[in-house]
Every structure is written in structure tokens, then in C-alpha cells.
Design an enzyme around this catalytic site. Structure first.
Site, mmCIF file in Angstrom:
data_model
loop_
_atom_site.group_PDB
_atom_site.id
_atom_site.type_symbol
_atom_site.label_atom_id
_atom_site.label_comp_id
_atom_site.label_asym_id
_atom_site.label_seq_id
_atom_site.Cartn_x
_atom_site.Cartn_y
_atom_site.Cartn_z
ATOM 1 N N ASP A 150 0.824 -1.208 0.000
ATOM 2 C CA ASP A 150 0.000 0.000 0.000
ATOM 3 C C ASP A 150 0.858 1.257 0.000
ATOM 4 O O ASP A 150 0.449 2.308 -0.520
ATOM 5 C CB ASP A 150 -0.942 -0.001 1.211
ATOM 6 C CG ASP A 150 -2.005 -1.080 1.084
ATOM 7 O OD1 ASP A 150 -2.134 -1.658 -0.016
ATOM 8 O OD2 ASP A 150 -2.692 -1.358 2.076
ATOM 9 N N GLY A 151 2.062 1.169 0.580
ATOM 10 C CA GLY A 151 2.963 2.314 0.625
ATOM 11 C C GLY A 151 3.452 2.672 -0.776
ATOM 12 O O GLY A 151 3.580 3.846 -1.130
ATOM 13 N N ARG A 157 5.670 -8.687 11.022
ATOM 14 C CA ARG A 157 5.879 -7.638 12.038
ATOM 15 C C ARG A 157 4.559 -7.086 12.565
ATOM 16 O O ARG A 157 4.446 -6.698 13.719
ATOM 17 C CB ARG A 157 6.741 -6.502 11.464
ATOM 18 C CG ARG A 157 6.063 -5.665 10.393
ATOM 19 C CD ARG A 157 7.061 -4.732 9.699
ATOM 20 N NE ARG A 157 6.445 -3.848 8.725
ATOM 21 C CZ ARG A 157 6.148 -4.171 7.469
ATOM 22 N NH1 ARG A 157 6.406 -5.383 7.032
ATOM 23 N NH2 ARG A 157 5.604 -3.295 6.660
#
Ligand SMILES: CCCCCCCCCCCCC/C=C/[C@@H](O)[C@H](COP(=O)(O)O)NC(=O)CCCCC
Ligand SMILES: Nc1ncnc2c1ncn2[C@@H]1O[C@H](COP(=O)(O)OP(=O)(O)O)[C@@H](O)[C@H]1O
Ligand SMILES: [Ca+2]
Length: 559
Positions: free
Chosen positions: A208-209, A321
């Protein structure tokens, strides 16, 4: 359905069986013709019977090509039976590559090879199919591709080379590929350098980044070209003219998942190839009349902001993460004081609790999100359950929050297949109605009980409730039936939220702020203003298709 005139129809061989193959403007169909011996008045007659029948819509044909010359030889015997013989030394077979639908909205590219009686007929078929494909003007021919080699499991380059590039080349799409070298490389290249006139679309390979970089580059470039000031929160932004394709290679990939229904690179490549288009709303985020960022998926303060801040320090873990930081953040249980003001989206169909599904070709997304007045009454949002008041048209919620989430799309992803704002079973908020869904999880009710023991019990209860709320993200349940969760569609146009999470009131203690998670990027400011810009960008996607009932890959459709 209106019957389309035949463009071409022939008896061709497929796997040594005879098929009646027909092409019209809408469909390529093939029906098996079974030859069967039948005794009629004492003599033997050959009769023809139609058995299996298949079709592929022309817009889902990826490509057609002449097949290998040797593939016809084994069929010669069969042609002789039909009193025809393939022309010596020329390719007499052609292969059609087409979209085949699989489970969970996956698409794959399949091939079917037809053998012709002569070279001329084969050429006629190849030409006719190519001519039909050339009429599909929404298909891209030249693409600009950005690959983020750093996101997700750092497989972006490999995913593109192995799963996407071969499909683009099969569909005769040419590409200029840039592997990014640093964060914001793609954004700045698009904003200042790229010759966009050369391309029919921009494709990003990443999470998405990476998609967010493309959006920022294209939206900023478009506004600059049109003389629109992004810093002015009240400005109406100009929609981008070029479509964006997302090849998922990130950690959450929720924008891809929520617009296609799966995060599978080949499926996304096929949506690009067939030239799909899906408009998307974009939120602009400002702070003190300065533009900060655009958001397409989640703007989350509190829980999701804290998860992101913690998880960025653990990038070496890859996508896992988020699980680690999610559990850690949940156990830390921070809450933040603030005020959320928003304009309720009462005139818009598709508020987070209505029963309409956003699916491919969604009526609501296509019709401006507007409702006729009586429909508006039917779909009016429910009254708030706690801690809110009104200021004119604005709804104001003050309190301590575990999380404030503004979801401009469902945010569905493998971790949360029905999405953040999933409410009823099978429901997703719409992709482009011109509103965003705001869900707040209050840490304190409107009037907290003063007794410390009661407060402790309340805190444990809220923690359990918040866990239930989070767990509902991972399934299909309604999140708004929990007493401490408030939700509603906030309308688009100018400003949507004012003074979200104003800092702590002057009560003497030090204010503690979270940060905003803006599509997975950290926004350090606590106080922000958000506006929704309806259908500002377009993707190579079509929304989520209704799923046919089948077990495995099953198209071409059997008719
Ligand atoms: C106690 C454990 C709680 C587990 C809750 C699980 C709920 C998962 C909901 C996921 C919402 C996703 C919203 C998506 C936002 C993305 O834009 C953003 C960036 O994506 P990418 O760059 O591809 O990684 N992802 C996130 O912010 C991850 C949030 C995950 C939180 C557990
Ligand atoms: N070559 C690069 N090196 C470092 N960072 C990059 C590079 N290209 C893009 N980025 C940045 O990497 C970050 C993570 O990318 P993203 O696509 O969101 O992957 P993930 O889903 O794993 O977070 C984004 O902030 C993006 O701007
Ligand atoms: Ca990211």
C-alpha cells in the site's frame, strides 16, 4: 441477451475432437460435435450431436497466436476422416489465451488450441480475433511500471519478472520498468519527470505504501498541471486521467485485495491486461492549512497508529511484524483523549450499516452515491450510542479513544478478509461513493463512574470488548453492535473531519499523543483535517465480482 451476428464459424479440432467454433463481437464459443453411428431403416448413417459447449467473452481474451507447426500432425488422421487435410508446412493451429476464473476471485491465463483444416482458415481466425481485440479501446498498450524491491518479503522484482512480465508480453503490452532506489523515488519521478503522455497506465509492484507513492505523484502532478493548490483544504481536486495497476508485493496489500478480491499478482496483471477500471475515492489530509498526505485505505489513530510505529522498527520480520506489534500494542492498551467532528453522510447510500453490497459494477458507486429523498430516509444512519453531540450539521465525539479509524474502503486483506468496516455478513463499504467510514472505539463512556474499583472493572471490560472488536476485523461480524463502538459514513466534498483528536484539554497533565497510520505511513501530527474527494483516481480493477459456485478453475463458461 441480444443475439450477436456471427463473424466467423468453422468446424475445428480441439484435442482431436471436432468442435463448432464461432466468433461474434461478444463471445468466442466452441461446441463439441459428437459423431455417432445410427441405424436408419437398415442402413448406417453418421449423425451429429452437440455435446460440451463453452464460451469466453471477447473482452476476456488475452491474446491469440499461431500455434507450433508440429501440433497439427497428430490430428491429421482425424482430418482425413472429415475428408479434409491440413496444408503441408504451414501452421494450421492457433492458440487463444483467455481469463479463467478460480476460487476466491483468482484469475489465471489459460490456453486453448484449435486445429484448422488449412493455413488460410487458420489465418482468418487469427486475424478475426485480433481485429476484435483491437476494438477494445480500454486496453493499455504501453505501461510505466515501478517496482519496490524493499517492501513485503522483498520479492517485488521476482514477482514481476516471473508472474507479470510474461503475461504483459503475451498480451503485447510494452513496458518501461523502473526499480526504485529509495523511498519516494516513484512519487518524485511521476511528479516531476515521467512523460505521462507516452503511457496508458502506471503499474506499481509493492504494498500500500508503494501504491500511495504513485497516488501522490499522479495527484500532485495533475493538480500542478491544472493550477490547483493542494495546500488549500477547500479546493476541489482534479481527477487523474491515467489508470493505476497494483501488483501486490507488500505486507498488507489491502488496496489490491479490497478492489480485486485477492492479492494474487497474476490476477492483478490480468485485470490490467483486460483494461478494467475502478474509480476510487481519496481522502486529503491537512494540518493548519498545509497539505500532509492522501489516504485511500485506512487513516487510523490510536491502535493502528501505534501498531505501525512499533512495526516499522521490526521491518526485518517482513509482513509478520504487524502480528507481533498488533499483539504487543493490544497488551499495552494505550488510549488517547481527543475530539472527532464529522459531517454525517445522511444523503448517501452505502453508509457502513446499510445492507447493500459493493460489487463489480456497483450501482451506488456509479450513481454519485446520491439517494432519492425517500431512500435517504430508509438508509438514514442510526443515532449514536454514546458520548456524542452536535454542532450545527457537525457531529462531535469527545472522549478517550482506543482507536479512531477512518476507512475509505473496506480495507479487506488476508488478515481481515471482510475488512475493517465489515458490518453485516458479506457487506463491504463502497469503493467510491464519496464518503469515508469513521469508527471510533471509546475507552471511556460519556460519564465514567468515579469509584476506582468500578473503573478497573470497566477497563477490563473495555479491553475484552476491544479484543472482540479487533477479532471481528478478522471475520465477518458486525462491529457496530458493540456498545462502545460508534460508526458512521462521513460525507465527502469539502471538509469531513475537523479537529480529529485535538490534544489533551488544559487539565494540568502532559498530553500523550498517538500518531496517525495513513495507508501504512506514519503521520506525526495529532490534529488533522480530512476531506473526501470522490473518484479522484482510477484503478485497473473492477471491484469484487460475485463468486460463481465451483470447486476449481472452471471457465470458459459451460453453456
Ligand atoms: C490483537 C491482534 C489484533 C489483530 C487485528 C487484525 C485486524 C487486521 C485489520 C487490518 C486492517 C488493515 C488496514 C490496512 C492498512 C494498510 O494500508 C497498511 C499498509 O499496508 P502495507 O503497506 O501493504 O503493509 N497496513 C497496516 O497498517 C497494517 C495494520 C495491521 C494491524 C494488525
Ligand atoms: N527502493 C526503496 N528503498 C527503500 N524504501 C522504498 C523503496 N521504494 C519504495 N520505498 C518505500 O518503502 C516503504 C514500504 O513499501 P510498501 O510498498 O508499503 O511495502 P510494505 O507493504 O512491506 O510496507 C514505503 O514507504 C515506500 O515509500
Ligand atoms: Ca507499507
Amino acid at each position: 441477451m441480444e443475439k450477436q451476428p456471427r463473424l466467423l464459424s468453422s468446424q475445428l479440432l480441439l484435442k482431436n475432437r471436432v468442435f463448432e467454433v464461432t466468433l461474434n463481437r461478444a463471445l468466442l464459443t466452441w461446441k463439441e460435435i459428437q459423431t455417432k453411428k445410427k441405424r436408419v431403416y437398415g442402413s448406417i448413417h453418421s449423425t451429429f450431436k452437440v455435446a460440451g459447449s463453452y464460451c469466453v467473452p471477447v473482452p476476456e481474451i488475452v491474446a491469440v497466436r499461431e500455434a507450433e507447426a508440429d501440433s497439427r500432425t497428430k490430428d491429421e488422421g482425424r482430418w482425413q476422416k472429415l475428408s479434409q487435410k491440413p496444408t503441408e508446412g504451414y501452421p494450421c493451429a492457433f492458440t487463444v489465451s483467455y481469463v479463467e476464473r478460480g476460487r476466491q476471485h483468482r484469475w489465471r491465463c489459460s490456453d486453448v488450441t484449435f486445429h484448422c483444416s488449412d493455413w488460410t482458415l487458420c489465418q482468418q481466425w487469427v486475424q478475426s480475433i485480433r481485429e476484435q481485440l483491437l476494438l477494445l479501446t480500454s486496453r493499455p498498450k504501453h505501461l510505466l511500471v515501478y517496482i519496490n524491491p524493499y517492501g513485503g518479503k522483498q520479492q517485488g522484482k521476482l514477482i514481476y519478472e516471473e508472474k507479470v512480465a510474461p503475461l504483459f508480453s503475451r498480451a503485447s503490452i510494452s513496458t518501461d520498468v523502473i526499480v526504485t532506489e529509495y523511498a519516494n523515488h516513484a512519487r518524485d519521478h511521476l511528479k516531476m519527470e515521467a512523460d505521462l503522455k507516452k503511457y496508458d497506465g502506471v503499474v506499481c509492484v509493492g504494498g500500500d505504501g508503494m501504491f500511495s507513492e504513485i497516488v501522490h505523484g499522479l495527484v500532485s502532478r495533475t493538480q500542478a498541471d491544472c493550477g490547483v493548490d493542494q495546500n488549500c483544504a477547500e479546493e476541489k481536486l482534479v481527477p487523474c486521467g491515467i489508470r493505476i495497476g497494483i501488483i501486490p508485493a507488500g505486507s498488507t496489500d489491502c488496496i489490491c485485495y479490497a478492489t480485486v478480491g485477492t492479492n494474487d499478482p497474476a490476477t492483478s496483471a490480468l485485470h490490467v491486461i483486460v483494461g478494467d477500471h475502478q474509480p476510487l475515492d481519496v481522502c486529503s489530509v491537512h494540518h493548519n492549512n498545509t497539505f500532509l498526505r492522501y489516504s485511500v485505505s485506512l487513516l487510523g489513530y490510536g491502535f493502528y497508529g501505534d501498531v505501525l510505529a512499533d512495526s516499522e522498527r521490526k521491518r526485518w520480520m517482513g509482513p509478520a511484524r504487524y502480528n507481533f506489534s498488533g499483539v504487543k500494542t493490544f497488551l499495552t492498551h494505550h488510549h488517547y483523549e481527543g475530539t472527532v467532528s464529522f459531517l454525517p453522510a445522511t444523503d448517501i447510500l452505502g453508509n457502513p450499516r446499510d445492507k447493500t453490497k459493493c460489487r463489480a459494477g456497483c450501482y451506488i458507486c456509479q450513481h454519485n452515491g446520491k439517494l432519492l429523498s425517500e431512500e435517504a430516509q430508509l438508509h438514514k444512519m442510526e443515532e449514536p450510542v454514546s458520548c456524542s453531540e452536535t454542532e450545527g450539521d457537525w457531529r462531535v465525539i469527545r472522549g478517550k479513544f482506543l482507536a479512531i479509524n477512518a476507512a475509505t474502503m473496506s480495507c479487506a486483506c488476508p488478515r481481515s478478509p471482510k475488512g475493517l468496516s465489515a458490518c453485516g455478513p458479506h457487506h463491504r463499504p463502497h469503493l467510491a461513493p464519496g464518503s469515508t467510514s469513521c469508527v471510533t472505539s471509546c475507552a471511556t463512556p460519556a460519564r465514567p463512574h468515579p469509584h476506582p474499583q468500578v473503573l478497573l472493572q470497566l477497563s477490563i471490560l473495555l479491553k475484552i470488548n476491544f479484543l472482540r472488536h479487533l477479532l471481528r476485523h478478522t471475520n465477518k461480524d458486525d462491529q457496530f453492535d458493540l456498545a462502545f463502538v460508534e460508526g458512521g459514513g462521513a460525507r465527502g466534498g469539502k471538509r469531513l473531519f475537523r479537529q480529529i483528536c485535538r490534544d489533551h484539554p488544559a487539565c494540568g497533565c502532559t498530553p500523550v499523543n498517538s500518531s496517525w497510520n495513513c495507508d501504512g505511513e506514519i503521520l506525526p501530527h495529532a490534529t488533522i483535517e480530512v476531506g473526501v474527494h470522490r473518484q479522484l483516481i482510477r484503478l485497473f480493477a473492477r471491484g469484487i465480482e460475485d463468486q460463481p459456485l465451483f470447486e476449481d478453475f472452471c471457465t470458459p463458461s459451460v453453456i
